[in-house]
Design a protein around this motif. Structure first.
Motif, short mmCIF file in Angstrom:
data_model
loop_
_atom_site.label_atom_id
_atom_site.label_comp_id
_atom_site.label_asym_id
_atom_site.label_seq_id
_atom_site.Cartn_x
_atom_site.Cartn_y
_atom_site.Cartn_z
N TYR A 156 37.29 -27.24 -10.07
CA TYR A 156 37.63 -28.47 -10.80
C TYR A 156 38.70 -29.27 -10.08
N THR A 157 39.63 -28.57 -9.44
CA THR A 157 40.76 -29.24 -8.77
C THR A 157 40.55 -29.35 -7.26
N HIS A 158 39.34 -29.11 -6.79
CA HIS A 158 39.04 -29.19 -5.35
C HIS A 158 39.98 -28.31 -4.54
N SER A 159 40.31 -27.16 -5.11
CA SER A 159 41.19 -26.21 -4.44
C SER A 159 40.38 -25.08 -3.83
N GLU A 160 41.04 -24.27 -2.99
CA GLU A 160 40.38 -23.17 -2.30
C GLU A 160 40.89 -21.84 -2.85
N PHE A 161 39.99 -21.09 -3.47
CA PHE A 161 40.32 -19.80 -4.06
C PHE A 161 40.16 -18.74 -2.97
N VAL A 162 41.27 -18.38 -2.34
CA VAL A 162 41.19 -17.64 -1.08
C VAL A 162 41.20 -16.13 -1.23
N GLY A 163 41.58 -15.58 -2.39
CA GLY A 163 41.57 -14.13 -2.47
C GLY A 163 42.08 -13.57 -3.77
N THR A 164 41.64 -12.34 -4.06
CA THR A 164 42.04 -11.60 -5.25
C THR A 164 42.51 -10.22 -4.85
N VAL A 165 43.58 -9.77 -5.49
CA VAL A 165 44.06 -8.40 -5.32
C VAL A 165 44.14 -7.77 -6.70
N GLY A 166 43.59 -6.57 -6.84
CA GLY A 166 43.64 -5.86 -8.10
C GLY A 166 44.32 -4.52 -7.95
N GLY A 167 45.24 -4.21 -8.83
CA GLY A 167 45.93 -2.93 -8.81
C GLY A 167 45.71 -2.18 -10.10
N ILE A 168 45.55 -0.85 -10.00
CA ILE A 168 45.29 -0.03 -11.17
C ILE A 168 46.52 0.81 -11.49
N GLY A 169 46.94 0.76 -12.73
CA GLY A 169 48.07 1.56 -13.18
C GLY A 169 48.32 1.32 -14.65
N ASN A 170 48.92 2.28 -15.32
CA ASN A 170 49.25 2.13 -16.73
C ASN A 170 50.76 2.20 -16.92
N ARG A 171 51.37 3.30 -16.48
CA ARG A 171 52.84 3.38 -16.55
C ARG A 171 53.46 2.34 -15.62
N ARG A 172 54.65 1.90 -15.96
CA ARG A 172 55.33 0.91 -15.13
C ARG A 172 55.58 1.48 -13.74
N GLY A 173 55.17 0.73 -12.74
CA GLY A 173 55.33 1.16 -11.36
C GLY A 173 54.20 1.99 -10.82
N GLU A 174 53.26 2.38 -11.69
CA GLU A 174 52.19 3.27 -11.26
C GLU A 174 51.24 2.61 -10.26
#
Length: 214
Positions: A156-174
């Motif tokens: 919609y904004t003519h922007s470039e969606f360059v990447g995604t990072v996903g992290g798995i964890g439940n406890r803080r810092g995990e």
């Protein structure tokens, strides 16, 4: 020497020491290492209220009447940025309320009833966009709704969606113990925000027979 690119790292988690915040700090470190001017903000330091009906809420001078700091975040951090990385936990298979409210509240400033709406809309466009997600689920589909929403915002904004990072964890810092090493991925995303190859082909897009040089 050219001016350093500006990157906004926007955290939509209320936890300052949570997994989302850790990943966001990784993005900021990577960006700083590449010479990018990276600013990290927590959305709930600036947003305390939802979008209202602008027809009844807007002040007579056209300004938004909601008395929180969203105006500062949006006009002074988001609009001048060359790139933005949205960082959010996955809540109920969507982005956090803080992150969603950020998007909703932008309407106050690009709506035609705002005096500088054309300038605002122009400044919203043609950015580089990244996404960082934290979740306790390894199920890939948990992130798809958010990824699609950011894709559509970018389109919609003519922007470039360059990447995604996903992290798995439940406890803080995990998230630091995720064997896929999302912390390194977050730093790499920050470092490569303005250099990473981006391709979004259409049927009539001129392109060579290869993707990578050489």
């Amino acid at each position: 020497m050219s001016e350093a690119r500006k990157l906004l790292v926007l955290v939509g988690s209320p936890r300052r020491d949570g997994n989302t915040a850790m990943l966001a700090e990784g993005v900021q470190r990577g960006a700083a290492a590449s010479g990018t001017q990276a600013t990290l903000r927590f959305a709930d330091d600036y947003i305390t209220d939802f979008l209202r009906d602008c027809r009844t809420c807007r002040r007579s001078d056209g300004e938004c009447a909601i008395s929180d700091r969203f105006r500062t975040l949006f006009l002074e951090d988001f609009l001048p940025a060359d790139g933005v990385v949205f960082c959010t936990p996955i809540y109920w298979y969507g982005m956090s309320g803080q992150t969603k409210t950020f998007f909703d509240r932008t309407f106050c400033y690009y709506a035609g009833s705002y005096p500088q709406s054309e300038e605002v809309l122009e400044a919203m466009c043609r950015k580089r966009i990244g996404l960082v997600l934290a979740s306790e689920e390894t199920y890939p589909g948990a992130a798809l709704g958010i990824i699609h929403q950011i894709q559509e915002f970018s389109r919609y904004t003519h922007s470039e969606f360059v990447g995604t990072v996903g992290g798995i964890g439940n406890r803080r810092g995990e998230v630091a113990h995720d064997p896929r090493d999302p912390m390194r991925g977050a730093e790499r995303l920050g470092r490569e925000m303005f250099t990473r190859h981006y391709a979004d082909y259409r049927a009539d897009t001129p392109r060579s027979t290869g993707v990578w040089c050489g």
